[in-house]
Design a protein around this motif. Structure first.
Motif, PDB file in Angstrom:
ATOM      1  N   LYS A 144     -37.792 -12.544  17.593  1.00 40.52           N
ATOM      2  CA  LYS A 144     -37.715 -13.975  17.872  1.00 40.52           C
ATOM      3  C   LYS A 144     -38.575 -14.370  19.054  1.00 40.52           C
ATOM      4  CE  LYS A 144     -33.828 -13.772  21.075  1.00 40.52           C
ATOM      5  NZ  LYS A 144     -32.476 -14.290  21.357  1.00 40.52           N
ATOM      6  N   LEU A 145     -38.939 -15.649  19.047  1.00 34.17           N
ATOM      7  CA  LEU A 145     -39.541 -16.289  20.207  1.00 34.17           C
ATOM      8  C   LEU A 145     -38.430 -16.987  20.984  1.00 34.17           C
ATOM      9  CD1 LEU A 145     -42.720 -17.953  18.654  1.00 34.17           C
ATOM     10  CD2 LEU A 145     -42.713 -16.188  20.411  1.00 34.17           C
ATOM     11  N   GLN A 152     -34.287 -24.123  15.109  1.00 34.67           N
ATOM     12  CA  GLN A 152     -33.693 -25.454  15.178  1.00 34.67           C
ATOM     13  C   GLN A 152     -34.130 -26.094  16.492  1.00 34.67           C
ATOM     14  OE1 GLN A 152     -29.604 -26.152  16.589  1.00 34.67           O
ATOM     15  NE2 GLN A 152     -29.149 -26.950  14.545  1.00 34.67           N
ATOM     16  N   GLN A 153     -34.659 -27.309  16.418  1.00 31.83           N
ATOM     17  CA  GLN A 153     -35.113 -27.994  17.625  1.00 31.83           C
ATOM     18  C   GLN A 153     -34.392 -29.337  17.749  1.00 31.83           C
ATOM     19  OE1 GLN A 153     -39.310 -29.002  17.888  1.00 31.83           O
ATOM     20  NE2 GLN A 153     -39.244 -29.089  20.122  1.00 31.83           N
ATOM     21  N   ALA A 154     -33.470 -29.431  18.695  1.00 33.45           N
ATOM     22  CA  ALA A 154     -32.810 -30.701  18.982  1.00 33.45           C
ATOM     23  C   ALA A 154     -33.797 -31.598  19.714  1.00 33.45           C
ATOM     24  CB  ALA A 154     -31.568 -30.461  19.821  1.00 33.45           C
ATOM     25  N   LEU A 155     -33.560 -32.880  19.650  1.00 29.92           N
ATOM     26  CA  LEU A 155     -34.466 -33.860  20.237  1.00 29.92           C
ATOM     27  C   LEU A 155     -34.662 -33.597  21.734  1.00 29.92           C
ATOM     28  CD1 LEU A 155     -36.027 -36.328  19.230  1.00 29.92           C
ATOM     29  CD2 LEU A 155     -34.155 -37.758  20.079  1.00 29.92           C
ATOM     30  N   GLY A 156     -35.920 -33.464  22.142  1.00 29.26           N
ATOM     31  CA  GLY A 156     -36.235 -33.265  23.543  1.00 29.26           C
ATOM     32  C   GLY A 156     -35.984 -31.878  24.078  1.00 29.26           C
ATOM     33  N   GLN A 157     -35.679 -30.931  23.190  1.00 28.52           N
ATOM     34  CA  GLN A 157     -35.378 -29.561  23.610  1.00 28.52           C
ATOM     35  C   GLN A 157     -36.381 -28.577  23.020  1.00 28.52           C
ATOM     36  OE1 GLN A 157     -32.714 -28.855  25.700  1.00 28.52           O
ATOM     37  NE2 GLN A 157     -32.567 -31.085  25.806  1.00 28.52           N
ATOM     38  N   GLY A 158     -36.340 -27.357  23.522  1.00 29.30           N
ATOM     39  CA  GLY A 158     -37.155 -26.302  22.942  1.00 29.30           C
ATOM     40  C   GLY A 158     -36.494 -25.744  21.697  1.00 29.30           C
ATOM     41  N   PRO A 159     -37.277 -25.188  20.785  1.00 26.92           N
ATOM     42  CA  PRO A 159     -36.710 -24.606  19.565  1.00 26.92           C
ATOM     43  C   PRO A 159     -35.775 -23.438  19.874  1.00 26.92           C
ATOM     44  CG  PRO A 159     -39.091 -24.920  19.357  1.00 26.92           C
ATOM     45  CD  PRO A 159     -38.752 -25.145  20.789  1.00 26.92           C
ATOM     46  N   GLN A 160     -34.718 -23.345  19.062  1.00 30.31           N
ATOM     47  CA  GLN A 160     -33.761 -22.240  19.162  1.00 30.31           C
ATOM     48  C   GLN A 160     -33.873 -21.390  17.905  1.00 30.31           C
ATOM     49  OE1 GLN A 160     -31.605 -21.700  21.906  1.00 30.31           O
ATOM     50  NE2 GLN A 160     -32.890 -23.276  22.831  1.00 30.31           N
ATOM     51  N   PHE A 161     -33.957 -20.094  18.091  1.00 30.45           N
ATOM     52  CA  PHE A 161     -34.141 -19.156  16.980  1.00 30.45           C
ATOM     53  C   PHE A 161     -32.886 -19.071  16.127  1.00 30.45           C
ATOM     54  CE2 PHE A 161     -35.863 -15.558  14.836  1.00 30.45           C
ATOM     55  CZ  PHE A 161     -34.867 -14.608  14.724  1.00 30.45           C
ATOM     56  N   ILE A 162     -33.061 -19.227  14.797  1.00 33.14           N
ATOM     57  CA  ILE A 162     -31.927 -19.109  13.881  1.00 33.14           C
ATOM     58  C   ILE A 162     -31.901 -17.708  13.284  1.00 33.14           C
ATOM     59  CG2 ILE A 162     -30.813 -20.005  11.806  1.00 33.14           C
ATOM     60  CD1 ILE A 162     -32.265 -22.662  12.296  1.00 33.14           C
ATOM     61  N   PHE A 163     -32.949 -17.353  12.564  1.00 34.58           N
ATOM     62  CA  PHE A 163     -33.081 -16.001  12.017  1.00 34.58           C
ATOM     63  C   PHE A 163     -34.495 -15.757  11.534  1.00 34.58           C
ATOM     64  CE2 PHE A 163     -30.376 -18.188   8.614  1.00 34.58           C
ATOM     65  CZ  PHE A 163     -31.444 -18.753   7.950  1.00 34.58           C
ATOM     66  N   GLN A 164     -34.756 -14.493  11.197  1.00 32.97           N
ATOM     67  CA  GLN A 164     -36.085 -14.087  10.753  1.00 32.97           C
ATOM     68  C   GLN A 164     -35.966 -13.179   9.532  1.00 32.97           C
ATOM     69  OE1 GLN A 164     -38.638 -11.302  13.168  1.00 32.97           O
ATOM     70  NE2 GLN A 164     -39.928 -13.121  13.309  1.00 32.97           N
TER      71      GLN A 164
END
Lengths: 119, 113
Positions: free
Chosen positions: A106-107, B36-48
């Motif tokens: 992950k990043l 997942q990227q909430a408004l005004g936030q950095g992306p959060q990793f869900i899965f790969q």
């Protein structure tokens, strides 16, 4: 767990001038990658520049360069000759380097810095 | 050379419903990640996903599930939608040594009412 912190919620710069965006990170790993991504209002996340932690030389891509300080866990982005098209949200990101350099993993992103460029 | 594509662009659902988002990786890429990227936030990793298996997962509940197909495309499924699931969902693809970075799609904007 790794964390990435961008302490500047917003920055502004005059066209043709230089601006530096800050990023610090926390990790116990010794080998990793660091990235700067740009996200314009169109939402498309674009890779700006990358740095491999085992390389001492700072990465450079045209007008974009980084100042990588491994001991201080700091990774700043310098934009020279700023252009109107540079206006965007900029994210610093970290990724641990897997054994064998495999592609999965992950990043971890910072909170982002909104860059405004004034004409 | 097509980049990462995602569909749909926008989606509106109501609480409790289920949603499926789709992603086609950049040509030649074999690994797909979802954020997942909430408004005004950095992306959060869900899965790969790699080789059709979930390789790593972030701190998301089991309501979030995924799949990777033999052609490397991927789906993200979210069940029992909550208002808090409203966000921009980004897909990223990569191949080989990660130093090349992950390439992102334009995202799917999900609104849960």
């Amino acid at each position: 767990a790794q964390t990435v912190t961008q302490s500047q919620p917003e920055m502004s710069v005059q066209e043709a001038e230089t601006v530096t965006l800050s990023c610090t990170y926390d990790t116990s790993e010794s080998d990793y990658y660091l990235f700067w991504y740009k996200q314009p209002p169109s939402r498309q996340m674009i890779l700006v520049i990358r740095q491999e932690a085992y390389k001492q030389q700072n990465a450079t891509e045209n007008r974009f360069s980084v100042n990588f300080q491994k001991a201080a866990k700091s990774f700043s982005l310098k934009i020279s000759d700023s252009q109107l098209g540079d206006a965007a949200m900029y994210f610093c990101a970290y990724r641990r380097r897997n054994a064998g350099g495999t592609s999965y993993g992950k990043l971890t992103f910072g909170q982002g810095t909104i860059l405004t460029v004034h004409p | 050379d097509a980049g990462v594509t995602q569909s749909p662009t926008h989606l509106i659902k109501t609480r409790g419903q289920q949603v499926t988002l789709r992603c086609s990786p950049k040509s030649g890429h074999d690994t797909v990640s979802w954020y997942q990227q909430a408004l005004g936030q950095g992306p959060q990793f869900i899965f790969q996903y790699y080789e059709e298996e979930e390789r790593q997962r972030g701190n998301f509940p089991d309501r979030f599930s995924g799949h990777q197909f033999p052609n490397y495309s991927s789906e993200l499924n979210v069940n029992a939608l909550l208002l808090g699931d409203s966000a921009l969902y980004l897909c990223a693809s990569s191949f080989g040594v990660i130093r090349l970075g992950q390439f992102f799609g334009p995202g799917t904007r999900l609104t849960v009412l």
